[in-house]
Design an enzyme around this catalytic site. Structure first.
Site, PDB file in Angstrom:
ATOM      1  N   CYS A  83       7.078   5.850  -0.737  1.00 50.73           N
ATOM      2  CA  CYS A  83       7.523   7.170  -1.080  1.00 50.73           C
ATOM      3  C   CYS A  83       8.839   7.365  -0.619  1.00 50.73           C
ATOM      4  CB  CYS A  83       6.319   8.075  -0.429  1.00 50.73           C
ATOM      5  SG  CYS A  83       6.326   9.476  -1.398  1.00 50.73           S
ATOM      6  N   HIS A 186       0.981   5.729  -2.326  1.00 44.76           N
ATOM      7  CA  HIS A 186       0.769   5.509  -0.949  1.00 44.76           C
ATOM      8  C   HIS A 186      -0.460   4.348  -0.862  1.00 44.76           C
ATOM      9  CE1 HIS A 186       3.035   8.575   1.220  1.00 44.76           C
ATOM     10  NE2 HIS A 186       3.083   9.100   0.120  1.00 44.76           N
ATOM     11  N   GLU A 188      -1.664   3.161   1.407  1.00 46.94           N
ATOM     12  CA  GLU A 188      -2.454   3.124   2.735  1.00 46.94           C
ATOM     13  C   GLU A 188      -3.538   4.022   2.338  1.00 46.94           C
ATOM     14  OE1 GLU A 188       0.608   4.056   2.090  1.00 46.94           O
ATOM     15  OE2 GLU A 188       0.899   6.210   3.114  1.00 46.94           O
TER      16      GLU A 188
END
Ligand code: XMP
Length: 536
Positions: A83, A186, A188
């Site tokens: 990002c 993202h 994660e």
């Protein structure tokens, strides 16, 4: 040991990147996004194999957007920008980042296009997973999770787009000749399909890390470090009875032996029922020989007398804690060279903004972080914090390896100021005793009903209100007790535990029937935010 550095630009999900990679068995360290990238941080001795640039709430084109040390781009290590991290690399390398007409948030489809003859490093990220890695191959079409207000409007020279979002913006960008990668989404976040596989591909496929991060390995390493650092000097540890200080105690005892380890525990009178007995039994089982129990209930109750304001109560407790700590430590008469051990966790450093990720918000300050004794010892290099690279669940795992009782390891968190922040208004001995009884009954019921481990934290709060009720034929004027039970991952946010009403009623009845001073029970249905977990 191989490791991945995460440059933190302040995203709420930086710690998630860290967790995902540690769960893959690779050690990670979060450092502030603008840290100097010296030889000491990245040199060949450090074991660093790759760098991840985190997200950020800021934009790269504003002064608030932190800029990394430009040695990042000459160090030769693989880079993964997530990002803001991707946008940062783009801006730094001569591309253009501009605001989106509308912020994108949530699940968004991404399509990967694999061009013929793509460079090997790109293939490693996109298709070349090591077969030993427990992850599925990357999908060419998947649902990513996004949260961004800016986009790349011109890629930096040398970069090529490999993936596009359904909204038409670059989602995966890779440099043609260098191992530099950027993701607009993202990976994660658990809602991101294939996210862990993608992180694994970067860590193992691109950075060639070996999975060496296990608690068994950590234990060996930390024991060797402790022996070297401490030598034959005594070590003093202040025990609170919680998981962190108990596991630290167990580690010290197991590594240095009971003759070298002094444990000090303050019985403030603000602890849960039978706390001192339990702490003593646990530490003796772990081999403690010098266990100094300081009984200071009267001093704490005197300091709290007449205080109603939550901050004034917290301050009185913090100040007295320091006074007693200094007095009692001096009384032990340890030689100057003694070391002070603390059960500081990795998240404490992040949350207090001390060592890592200084952009992360300051959430709570522990009353012992700022103690003059700790500061003085720190100045002369005599503070040891052997858990400071671990997350809570890793500490629990370490505790198991060290033989700490399961019941201690599974304990819910308990605040430093103890019952004083759970007795609203003035604290008295009588109120502490009432709350202790009610709280113990409540927790015992949760254990009996198999609910304790599903709950992140549960406790009772004594309100400064009395209400009318009946007991037999007589009117009863009893205190009001609030029960709290929350589910949470880390205490930073929390949801209310959804009790079946029948069980709540049974627990409330048990409490009012058993603790005669409690006349009424309520259940706190506030989540965090807007409420906090504790009431004061
Ligand atoms: P709050 O109430 O801020 O609590 O939502 C978040 C977590 O921190 C614990 N807590 C403390 N722990 N010293 C501590 O060691 C403190 O002063 C303190 N205040 C709150 C709280 O129990 C919850 O787990």
């Amino acid at each position: 040991m191989d490791k991945i550095i995460i440059l933190d630009f302040g995203s709420q999900t930086t710690q998630l990147i860290d967790r995902r990679i540690r769960d893959l068995g690779v050690y990670t360290e979060i450092i502030p996004g603008d840290s100097p990238l010296t030889e000491e941080v990245l040199g060949s001795q450090t074991g660093v194999r790759g760098i991840i640039l985190s997200g950020s709430p800021e934009s790269v084109y504003t002064p608030a957007g932190a800029v990394p040390d430009q040695r990042l781009y000459t160090c030769g290590l693989p880079l993964l920008g997530i990002c803001y991290g991707l946008q940062r690399m783009t801006q730094d390398q001569g591309g253009l980042v501009e605001p989106l007409p509308e912020r994108e948030y949530g699940a968004i489809g991404v399509t990967i296009t694999i061009p013929p003859g793509m460079p090997e490093h790109a293939a490693r990220l996109l298709t070349g997973f090591d077969s030993t890695v427990p992850c599925a191959p990357l999908l060419t079409r998947f649902t990513a999770w996004m949260s961004h207000g800016d986009t790349l409007t011109r890629l930096a020279p040398g970069f090529r787009e490999y993936g596009k979002s359904d909204t038409g913006y670059p989602a995966v960008v890779i440099h043609e000749s260098k191992p530099w990668f950027g993701l607009q989404f993202h990976p994660e976040v658990t809602h991101c399909e294939g996210g862990t596989a993608l992180l694994a591909a970067f860590v193992f496929g691109v950075c060639a890390c070996k999975a060496g991060w296990t608690m068994e390995h950590y234990l060996e390493e930390v024991q060797a470090d402790l022996r070297t650092q401490v030598g034959a000097n005594p070590v003093l540890l202040l025990i609170s009875g919680g998981v962190d200080s108990t596991v630290t105690g167990a580690l010290l005892l197991k590594t240095l032996g009971s003759d070298q380890v002094h444990l000090m525990y303050m019985d403030t009178g603000l602890m849960r029922k039978d706390e001192t007995k339990t702490v003593t039994a646990t530490l003796e089982r772990l081999g403690a020989r010098y266990l100094h129990i300081i009984r200071c209930e009267a001093e704490f109750l005197a300091a709290l007398k007449g205080l109603e304001d939550p901050e004034a109560k917290r301050k009185a407790i913090g100040d007295l804690f320091i006074t007693i700590q200094e007095r009692e430590v001096a009384r032990l008469g340890l030689p100057d060279g003694y070391f002070l051990a603390q059960g500081t966790l990795y998240t404490d450093l992040i949350e207090s903004g001390k060592g890592v990720g200084k952009k992360a918000r300051l959430i709570k300050s522990h009353h012992n972080v700022g103690s003059p004794l700790v500061e003085a010892k720190r100045k002369v290099g005599q503070v040891i914090e052997p858990l400071d690279r671990l997350y809570k669940d890793e500490v629990r795992h370490l505790g198991c390896l060290l033989g700490v009782d399961d019941a201690v390891i599974r304990r819910h968190p308990f605040p430093g100021p103890g019952l004083a922040v759970r007795i609203i208004g003035e604290v008295t001995k009588e109120k502490c005793d009432i709350l202790r009884e009610a709280d113990a009954l409540y927790l015992e019921e949760l254990k009996k009903r198999g609910r304790y481990d599903d709950i992140w934290q549960a406790f009772a709060v004594l309100l400064p209100i009395r209400s009318v009720g009946v007991a037999g034929d007589a009117r009863k004027y009893g205190w009001v007790l609030a029960l709290r039970a929350i589910i949470s991952a880390d205490g930073m946010t929390a949801d209310v535990y959804p009790f079946p009403m029948k069980e709540l009623l049974e627990i409330a009845t048990l409490i009012t029937n058993t603790v005669k001073d409690i006349g009424r029970v309520t259940y706190d249905i506030s989540s965090k935010p807007p409420a906090t977990i504790e009431w004061e």
